[in-house]
Write an enzyme that holds these catalytic residues in place. Sequence first.
Site, PDB file in Angstrom:
ATOM      1  N   SER A 282       2.000  -4.696  -7.159  1.00  0.00           N
ATOM      2  CA  SER A 282       2.280  -3.404  -7.798  1.00  0.00           C
ATOM      3  C   SER A 282       3.613  -3.345  -8.546  1.00  0.00           C
ATOM      4  CB  SER A 282       2.252  -2.281  -6.761  1.00  0.00           C
ATOM      5  OG  SER A 282       0.930  -1.877  -6.533  1.00  0.00           O
TER       6      SER A 282
ATOM      7  N   LYS B 256       3.366  -3.023 -12.195  1.00  0.00           N
ATOM      8  CA  LYS B 256       2.976  -1.752 -12.826  1.00  0.00           C
ATOM      9  C   LYS B 256       4.116  -1.137 -13.641  1.00  0.00           C
ATOM     10  CE  LYS B 256      -0.346  -0.591  -9.130  1.00  0.00           C
ATOM     11  NZ  LYS B 256      -0.494   0.163  -7.881  1.00  0.00           N
TER      12      LYS B 256
ATOM     13  N   TYR C 135      -6.098  -7.256 -14.994  1.00  0.00           N
ATOM     14  CA  TYR C 135      -5.290  -6.589 -13.962  1.00  0.00           C
ATOM     15  C   TYR C 135      -4.963  -7.544 -12.802  1.00  0.00           C
ATOM     16  CZ  TYR C 135      -4.075  -3.250 -10.240  1.00  0.00           C
ATOM     17  OH  TYR C 135      -3.440  -2.592  -9.216  1.00  0.00           O
TER      18      TYR C 135
ATOM     19  N   TYR D  10       5.252   4.052  -3.252  1.00  0.00           N
ATOM     20  CA  TYR D  10       3.983   4.702  -2.869  1.00  0.00           C
ATOM     21  C   TYR D  10       4.256   6.068  -2.231  1.00  0.00           C
ATOM     22  CZ  TYR D  10       2.912  -0.348  -2.876  1.00  0.00           C
ATOM     23  OH  TYR D  10       2.832  -1.676  -3.176  1.00  0.00           O
TER      24      TYR D  10
ATOM     25  N   VAL E   8       2.309  -5.161  -2.581  1.00  0.00           N
ATOM     26  CA  VAL E   8       1.751  -5.531  -1.273  1.00  0.00           C
ATOM     27  C   VAL E   8       1.963  -6.998  -0.892  1.00  0.00           C
ATOM     28  CG1 VAL E   8      -0.015  -3.739  -0.987  1.00  0.00           C
ATOM     29  CG2 VAL E   8      -0.552  -5.817  -2.248  1.00  0.00           C
TER      30      VAL E   8
HETATM   31  N1  GLN Z   1      -3.167  -5.829  -6.786  1.00  0.00           N
HETATM   32  C1  GLN Z   1      -2.963  -4.797  -5.833  1.00  0.00           C
HETATM   33  C2  GLN Z   1      -4.102  -3.793  -5.858  1.00  0.00           C
HETATM   34  O1  GLN Z   1      -4.464  -3.338  -6.885  1.00  0.00           O
HETATM   35  C3  GLN Z   1      -1.657  -4.121  -6.078  1.00  0.00           C
HETATM   36  C4  GLN Z   1      -1.424  -3.005  -5.085  1.00  0.00           C
HETATM   37  C5  GLN Z   1      -0.048  -2.980  -4.524  1.00  0.00           C
HETATM   38  O2  GLN Z   1       0.759  -3.892  -4.627  1.00  0.00           O
HETATM   39  N2  GLN Z   1       0.192  -1.897  -3.844  1.00  0.00           N
HETATM   40  O3  GLN Z   1      -4.647  -3.438  -4.849  1.00  0.00           O
END
Ligand code: GLN
Length: 309
Positions: free
Chosen positions: A65, A68, A193, A245, A263
């Site tokens: 994430s 992003k 993605y 988050y 994550v």
């Molecule tokens: N690739 C992960 C997902 O889309 C990224 C989510 C994350 O790092 N929170 O579930």
Amino acid sequence: MQCRSSKELNEFVMEARKFTQHGKVADYIPALGRADPDDLAIAIHYPDGQCVSAGDIQKTFTLQSISKVISLALVLMDRGFDYVFKRVGMEPTGDPFNSIIKLETVNPARPLNPMINAGALVVTHMIKGASVEEKFQRLLAFVQEMANDSTIGYSSEVAQSEFETAHLNRALAYFLKQHKSLDEDVEELMNLYTKQCAIEMNCLDLARIGMVFAMDGADPLSGKQVIPIDIARICKTFMVTCGMYNASGEFAIKIGIPAKSGVSGGIMGAVPGKFGIGIFGPSLNEQGNSMAGIRLLELLSKNFHLSMF
Ligand code: GLN
């Protein structure tokens, strides 16, 4: 990149490492489940080129994430403020990053923000390029430029592992497609993605990218404005309001540093005007943030008075 070991940071790592045992590594992406939960590393990159580090700094990890924020910066540069924010909102959700609930109850066609998966999928789909490959190469080149490391690539193993298991993300994408927020083929978007999320680096590279955000999008070492100031500001604001988050409020109160987690256990921090931080600690808490990584940031923030509030 050369990084000096720091006695103070080593002490913080020793202290924070105790927390790794209270969390667990993400395994909903099977390849991430193989991480060592005891790993912990931190690097700090200053605008004058100096770098200090401690812990398992040779370990590489995928951005997940954290990517992003970077895709958002690129898309804002590609498309402009109005185009992007017509399609994705600016409000935190208070829900887990992969939640679908507010898409249905608030606005089915406009995810609440670019840091939740629904919003990030819309953002990634706006990256300019004629093909998945071209879009991905543009994003990767942007990452390499900020990290000043042209060897950065992606983990095909992690990308493939997520691609094969991204049922929830596919559900989000199909929901958005139904509501005309996506016009791309869902499989192609998943391909892009999952590669974006699998961009791989160590925490020294991550700290350097954090430094560019901290310096309002400028790279003082190359003299280049990599991200326009107003876009860097937008990214940092999202890092504060949604970067950790549904733990972003508590993080802002206790630590007060714009930060984005993933994550895989990575956290990128950007202390405005001062330095960038890269952390890796794959043992996660309930919200999906690095357990020991948060503790490390807490120690840093308290000891060096880094809260921006
Ligand atoms: N690739 C992960 C997902 O889309 C990224 C989510 C994350 O790092 N929170 O579930």
